[in-house]
Design a protein around this motif. Sequence first.
Motif, mmCIF file in Angstrom:
data_model
loop_
_atom_site.group_PDB
_atom_site.id
_atom_site.type_symbol
_atom_site.label_atom_id
_atom_site.label_comp_id
_atom_site.label_asym_id
_atom_site.label_seq_id
_atom_site.Cartn_x
_atom_site.Cartn_y
_atom_site.Cartn_z
ATOM 1 N N VAL A 1 0.837 -1.214 0.000
ATOM 2 C CA VAL A 1 0.000 0.000 0.000
ATOM 3 C C VAL A 1 0.869 1.261 0.000
ATOM 4 O O VAL A 1 0.736 2.124 -0.876
ATOM 5 C CB VAL A 1 -0.984 -0.003 1.194
ATOM 6 N N SER A 2 1.765 1.394 0.962
ATOM 7 C CA SER A 2 2.563 2.622 1.072
ATOM 8 C C SER A 2 3.531 2.807 -0.098
ATOM 9 O O SER A 2 3.607 3.918 -0.645
ATOM 10 C CB SER A 2 3.327 2.637 2.394
ATOM 11 N N PRO A 3 4.285 1.778 -0.528
ATOM 12 C CA PRO A 3 5.142 1.997 -1.705
ATOM 13 C C PRO A 3 4.344 2.347 -2.961
ATOM 14 O O PRO A 3 4.800 3.150 -3.783
ATOM 15 C CB PRO A 3 5.873 0.659 -1.872
ATOM 16 N N SER A 4 3.154 1.791 -3.100
ATOM 17 C CA SER A 4 2.319 2.134 -4.256
ATOM 18 C C SER A 4 1.860 3.584 -4.179
ATOM 19 O O SER A 4 1.833 4.294 -5.198
ATOM 20 C CB SER A 4 1.107 1.209 -4.326
ATOM 21 N N VAL B 1 -1.708 11.999 0.661
ATOM 22 C CA VAL B 1 -0.951 10.746 0.725
ATOM 23 C C VAL B 1 -0.306 10.503 2.090
ATOM 24 O O VAL B 1 -0.334 9.379 2.602
ATOM 25 C CB VAL B 1 0.115 10.748 -0.398
ATOM 26 N N LEU B 2 0.252 11.526 2.705
ATOM 27 C CA LEU B 2 1.003 11.318 3.948
ATOM 28 C C LEU B 2 0.165 10.738 5.094
ATOM 29 O O LEU B 2 0.638 9.821 5.788
ATOM 30 C CB LEU B 2 1.687 12.618 4.381
ATOM 31 N N PRO B 3 -1.051 11.216 5.347
ATOM 32 C CA PRO B 3 -1.836 10.589 6.435
ATOM 33 C C PRO B 3 -2.168 9.123 6.169
ATOM 34 O O PRO B 3 -2.206 8.317 7.105
ATOM 35 C CB PRO B 3 -3.108 11.431 6.498
ATOM 36 N N VAL B 4 -2.388 8.767 4.925
ATOM 37 C CA VAL B 4 -2.677 7.359 4.607
ATOM 38 C C VAL B 4 -1.450 6.493 4.907
ATOM 39 O O VAL B 4 -1.561 5.418 5.505
ATOM 40 C CB VAL B 4 -3.140 7.204 3.145
ATOM 41 N N SER C 1 6.429 1.394 5.071
ATOM 42 C CA SER C 1 5.658 2.628 5.212
ATOM 43 C C SER C 1 6.551 3.786 5.629
ATOM 44 O O SER C 1 6.415 4.903 5.115
ATOM 45 C CB SER C 1 4.533 2.438 6.240
ATOM 46 N N LEU C 2 7.473 3.531 6.546
ATOM 47 C CA LEU C 2 8.404 4.592 6.949
ATOM 48 C C LEU C 2 9.288 5.011 5.778
ATOM 49 O O LEU C 2 9.529 6.202 5.567
ATOM 50 C CB LEU C 2 9.264 4.122 8.120
ATOM 51 N N VAL D 1 9.473 8.820 3.970
ATOM 52 C CA VAL D 1 10.701 9.577 3.728
ATOM 53 C C VAL D 1 10.857 9.864 2.231
ATOM 54 O O VAL D 1 11.205 10.982 1.839
ATOM 55 C CB VAL D 1 11.922 8.812 4.285
ATOM 56 N N ALA D 2 10.581 8.881 1.400
ATOM 57 C CA ALA D 2 10.700 9.077 -0.050
ATOM 58 C C ALA D 2 9.716 10.130 -0.542
ATOM 59 O O ALA D 2 10.042 10.942 -1.413
ATOM 60 C CB ALA D 2 10.474 7.750 -0.771
ATOM 61 N N THR D 3 8.520 10.153 0.012
ATOM 62 C CA THR D 3 7.535 11.158 -0.376
ATOM 63 C C THR D 3 8.007 12.554 0.029
ATOM 64 O O THR D 3 7.870 13.520 -0.736
ATOM 65 C CB THR D 3 6.177 10.835 0.266
#
Length: 138
Positions: free
Chosen positions: A30-33, A73-76, A117-118, A122-124
């Motif tokens: 989920v998070s990498p996508s 995106v960040l809260p998700v 997710s972490l 950071v990537a975002t």
Amino acid sequence: MSTEPDIHPIAKHDSAAERPLSQQLWWIVVSPSLWAVHFMVCYLTAAIWCEKAGVQADPFALHFAITVYTVVVLPVMAWVAWSSHREFRRSEPPVPYDFDDPADRTHFLGFTAFLLSLLSLVATLFTVLVFVFVRSCH
């Protein structure tokens, strides 16, 4: 004196609230996508905006759009990290994962989803920093 063999296996760990493996595997991506979609949408928006508005235009609209994407995106990602950490910390996980049982898989996949997710968070933030520091289309 009873000579019947014990037919019920002994559980190695608490397996009260396990989820099926197929649900946990989807939870990992989920998070990498979300990061990948956020990255693509940010750079597509910047490319279109730079082409249509020109290099001398005020980048306020571009920065506003990227801020909106990031705020969505960040809260998700944070929620996925929090949920995964809860899944990982449930019922005192044994580390290292030496047993191949459903409880160990649940904890391992929760830990993996938490770390991914972490990393995605950071990537975002690094994706957004490009637009903060580079304020033009040059």
